[in-house]
Design a protein around this motif. Structure first.
Motif, PDB file in Angstrom:
ATOM      1  N   LYS A 191      51.046  54.166  27.796  1.00  0.00           N
ATOM      2  CA  LYS A 191      49.787  53.508  28.147  1.00  0.00           C
ATOM      3  C   LYS A 191      48.971  53.009  26.953  1.00  0.00           C
ATOM      4  O   LYS A 191      48.169  52.093  27.091  1.00  0.00           O
ATOM      5  N   GLU A 244      51.594  45.285  23.546  1.00  0.00           N
ATOM      6  CA  GLU A 244      52.529  44.656  24.482  1.00  0.00           C
ATOM      7  C   GLU A 244      53.977  44.704  23.994  1.00  0.00           C
ATOM      8  O   GLU A 244      54.877  45.129  24.745  1.00  0.00           O
ATOM      9  N   VAL A 288      52.407  54.267  37.870  1.00  0.00           N
ATOM     10  CA  VAL A 288      52.259  52.815  37.765  1.00  0.00           C
ATOM     11  C   VAL A 288      50.819  52.432  37.421  1.00  0.00           C
ATOM     12  O   VAL A 288      50.577  51.440  36.716  1.00  0.00           O
ATOM     13  N   GLU A 289      49.868  53.223  37.880  1.00  0.00           N
ATOM     14  CA  GLU A 289      48.457  52.891  37.645  1.00  0.00           C
ATOM     15  C   GLU A 289      48.085  52.939  36.167  1.00  0.00           C
ATOM     16  O   GLU A 289      47.037  52.423  35.767  1.00  0.00           O
ATOM     17  N   THR A 318      49.706  51.425  33.792  1.00  0.00           N
ATOM     18  CA  THR A 318      50.108  50.189  33.118  1.00  0.00           C
ATOM     19  C   THR A 318      48.867  49.521  32.522  1.00  0.00           C
ATOM     20  O   THR A 318      47.869  49.330  33.216  1.00  0.00           O
ATOM     21  N   PRO A 363      45.997  47.138  31.688  1.00  0.00           N
ATOM     22  CA  PRO A 363      45.528  45.996  32.492  1.00  0.00           C
ATOM     23  C   PRO A 363      45.959  44.651  31.944  1.00  0.00           C
ATOM     24  O   PRO A 363      46.285  43.737  32.701  1.00  0.00           O
ATOM     25  N   GLY A 391      49.579  44.183  33.123  1.00  0.00           N
ATOM     26  CA  GLY A 391      49.925  44.378  34.521  1.00  0.00           C
ATOM     27  C   GLY A 391      50.307  43.111  35.251  1.00  0.00           C
ATOM     28  O   GLY A 391      51.332  43.055  35.944  1.00  0.00           O
ATOM     29  N   THR A 392      49.490  42.066  35.134  1.00  0.00           N
ATOM     30  CA  THR A 392      49.748  40.847  35.899  1.00  0.00           C
ATOM     31  C   THR A 392      51.114  40.259  35.552  1.00  0.00           C
ATOM     32  O   THR A 392      51.920  39.949  36.435  1.00  0.00           O
ATOM     33  N   PHE A 431      54.120  42.832  36.726  1.00  0.00           N
ATOM     34  CA  PHE A 431      54.373  42.938  38.165  1.00  0.00           C
ATOM     35  C   PHE A 431      54.716  41.586  38.784  1.00  0.00           C
ATOM     36  O   PHE A 431      55.465  41.511  39.760  1.00  0.00           O
ATOM     37  N   PHE A 468      47.865  53.729  43.417  1.00  0.00           N
ATOM     38  CA  PHE A 468      47.481  52.340  43.201  1.00  0.00           C
ATOM     39  C   PHE A 468      47.359  51.607  44.528  1.00  0.00           C
ATOM     40  O   PHE A 468      47.904  52.034  45.553  1.00  0.00           O
ATOM     41  N   LEU A 478      47.904  45.099  41.982  1.00  0.00           N
ATOM     42  CA  LEU A 478      48.831  45.148  40.853  1.00  0.00           C
ATOM     43  C   LEU A 478      48.787  43.842  40.066  1.00  0.00           C
ATOM     44  O   LEU A 478      48.863  43.842  38.837  1.00  0.00           O
ATOM     45  N   LYS A 497      46.399  41.015  39.212  1.00  0.00           N
ATOM     46  CA  LYS A 497      44.959  40.794  39.291  1.00  0.00           C
ATOM     47  C   LYS A 497      44.566  39.326  39.196  1.00  0.00           C
ATOM     48  O   LYS A 497      43.436  38.958  39.508  1.00  0.00           O
TER      49      LYS A 497
END
Length: 643
Positions: free
Chosen positions: A85, A89, A145-146, A148, A150, A153-154, A157, A184, A189, A191
């Protein structure tokens, strides 16, 4: 019993941190969601395994991982995203790529340059499926998964969604299964509102354990040196309501406290207060609750037992409260606090917050149930809160002289602060002292202790009629008539002693395990020999059960109680109230102006005699209504004799 600071062998078998290791597989609680997850994996679906905090998601995934390891077809990969977490990237995707490769047992070689972004990871997976993993099914199970980041995430997923939708264009992707597990909301997931939402998974919601599950788990407490009384598993379930984490923690505490000898239900109560009430999970949960005004309002509503709230995961604040582990759905589909432990701890936290935030003395505080010394008059030990209110609290307690469970009502305000509430509390005590009937809750004791007034009553184990109707809807014909008949007998007993209940309704009707009703809560009863407490033209009672004269604020006599009982009989038979509306005003207008619905339209098997009794009980004119509860009793008794 003294606390043993030296953990026993059996204590370590119960697991309170992290997923269950293989050495304690016998303690795994298998639920319906296990079978659902296994079926969907076998169908090669993408799956979202969603459940509350500490509900056993990781253990469930690892069981599937172990099962698939035995398969010649599958290559299972389990990765907890929580460990990545805080990574940037390129490192996040690189670590994820390496973990996938390392769990293929050498089938896929270590990459010289791991993937640095989502599209690169996608191509690496496809390449592996088309070469080294050709003919195999890669099952990637991603936990937490929550967690990940932010900012990732987009893209991540959205790429997973694209891999699913491209299955028929890239045949290799048909051999990829992705399982996402955690706390989640699926639609959140991705956003970015310009990208289609993540709606490609079959969702499995992780449910609580059943009483049968908990009984099996608790049975492992028994050893050659330690044995359980028969009531212990049910008492554990009563405290935890199937919460697997709390059950493991409670059993671990019991194993520590009682290395040998019998484990009794009193030991369970003691251990629940000692080991569960101070768990850090509640502090984290409460922090999240107070951070969201909608969730905070929901929890307050449930704590104060206001109007029921439908449980639906389509409303975000309910979904998030469930994911936090604060609430669950009851059997009737309404929101309730997750367990008795949650309810008691949340009450304490809310009172502490109110006290710290406003130093003005609004009312007395309830007993602190976190402390083992919550004992009244050296006799009544308070176990937990059953029902809070603005002016009184009701506890379940243990009579230490007899060992019996009792219900204790505590007045929370002084006479100077709220004279009306004080008078009503005294009136309930006076009413119960005058009543002795098998279908009225028995008064056992009444006293003052320190700054508080108390009433001690029998504890009825079967819950309320309100809860049963919420669970089952309408009741069997004979059962509904028998309950109404016995309540008519109770009202007849009260009316002959000049006591009018004035709030007859399902939530004031307790049921024993054999479904015998007990009429409770005489707090707004009118005692004809008492000084008036209620102001003239004040509406007293609960709107859906109010008689027409009650809606107008006129004096309610015995026939007002008969009307309320008629509404209850209709509701027990039909599964719905005869008069409904979106607001109390609209309900009152229906009571005053609309004829009662035909019970036969909703209950065709209702006997003619019962239909006629309901019509006479719900006559809008007091002069046309059945005038005595004894007549209701006799007519329902006659109807029962023909069934």
């Amino acid at each position: 019993m003294a606390v043993n600071n030296h953990p026993t062998v059996n204590e370590t078998t119960f697991h309170t941190q992290g997923p269950l290791p293989p050495t304690v597989e016998h303690l795994y609680v298998k639920r319906l969601s296990d079978a659902a997850l296994e079926r969907l994996i076998n169908q090669r679906d993408y799956v979202a395994l969603i459940g509350p905090r500490l509900s056993g998601k990781s253990s469930m995934l690892l069981r599937q991982w172990a099962r698939l390891q035995e398969s010649m077809l599958h290559v299972p990969v389990y990765i907890s995203l929580g460990q990545f977490k805080d990574l940037p990237e390129d490192e996040w995707y690189g670590h994820l790529h390496r973990q996938i490769v390392r769990q293929t047992n050498g089938l896929v070689p270590e990459p010289p340059q791991p993937a640095e972004h989502a599209l690169a990871l996608q191509e690496e997976i496809i390449d592996a499926l088309e070469s080294e993993l050709r003919g195999k099914v890669l099952v990637i199970m991603l936990d937490q998964v929550e967690s990940t980041p932010p900012e990732l995430g987009t893209g991540f997923f959205a790429t997973l969604r694209e891999m699913f939708t491209n299955r028929w264009m890239r045949p290799a992707l048909q051999n990829l299964i992705v399982v996402l597990a955690g706390r989640f909301v699926p639609d959140e997931l991705i956003k970015d509102p310009t990208i289609s939402p993540f709606r490609v998974t079959e969702i499995v919601y992780l449910e609580d354990a059943t009483l049968e599950n908990i009984t099996s788990l608790v049975s492992w407490l028994a050893t050659e040196d330690r044995f359980l009384s028969l009531e212990v598993p049910a008492r554990v379930f009563e405290w935890t309501e199937g919460d697997v984490y709390l059950t493991h923690k409670l059993c671990a505490g019991l194993a520590r406290d009682i290395p040998q000898g019998p484990v009794l239900i009193s030991d369970v109560d003691r251990a629940a207060r000692r080991y569960l009430y101070e768990d850090d999970i509640f502090r984290k949960m409460w922090h999240q609750i107070k951070a969201d005004p909608d969730i905070s309002s929901l929890i307050t509503k449930l704590l104060e037992h206001r109007e029921p709230v439908r449980f639906t995961l389509l409303q975000r604040h309910i979904m998030v409260a469930w994911l936090e582990g604060a609430i669950r759905s009851d059997a009737a589909g309404y929101c309730v606090l997750h367990s008795l432990v949650h309810e008691s701890v949340f009450y304490s936290m809310q009172r502490t917050q109110t006290q710290n935030g406003d130093s003005r003395p609004r009312r007395a505080h309830a007993m602190n149930l976190h402390e083992d010394e919550s004992v009244l008059r050296d006799r009544y030990r308070l176990d937990h809160v059953l029902h809070p209110g603005l002016t009184s609290y009701v506890y379940r307690a243990t009579d230490l002289q007899t060992g019996d469970k009792v219900a204790i009502k505590q007045l929370m305000v002084s006479r100077q602060l709220n004279e009306m509430a004080w008078h009503r509390f005294q009136r309930e005590s006076d009413a119960l002292k005058r009543l002795s009937h098998p279908n009225i809750v028995r008064l056992l004791d009444a006293f003052r202790d320190g700054d508080f007034e108390y009433i001690v009553m029998e504890y009825v184990y079967g819950g309320s009629l309100f809860e049963r109707l919420n669970r089952e809807g309408r009741l069997p014909l004979q059962q509904a008539i028998a309950i109404a008949q016995r309540l008519a007998s109770a009202l007849d007993h009260a009316h002959h002693r000049d006591i009018i209940h004035r709030d007859v309704k399902p939530s004031n009707t307790m049921l024993t395990p054999d479904l015998a009703p007990r009429l409770a809560d005489f707090g707004v009863a009118r005692l004809n020999y008492h000084t008036r407490v209620t102001l003239p033209h004040t509406v007293i009672g609960t709107t859906p059960y109010l008689s027409p004269e009650g809606c107008l604020g006129e004096t309610i006599d015995a026939r007002g109680d008969i009307w309320s009982l008629g509404v209850m009989l209709f509701e027990m038979l039909a599964g719905t109230l005869p008069f409904v509306g979106r607001t109390d005003e609209l309900i009152a207008r229906a009571i005053l102006e609309e004829p009662p619905p035909d019970i036969r339209a909703r209950r065709p098997d209702a006997p003619d005699e019962v239909v006629l009794v309901i019509e006479h009980m719900l006559a809008k004119s007091v002069s046309h209504r059945i005038s005595s509860a004894r007549e209701v009793y006799d007519r329902l008794q006659h109807a029962l004799s023909k069934l």
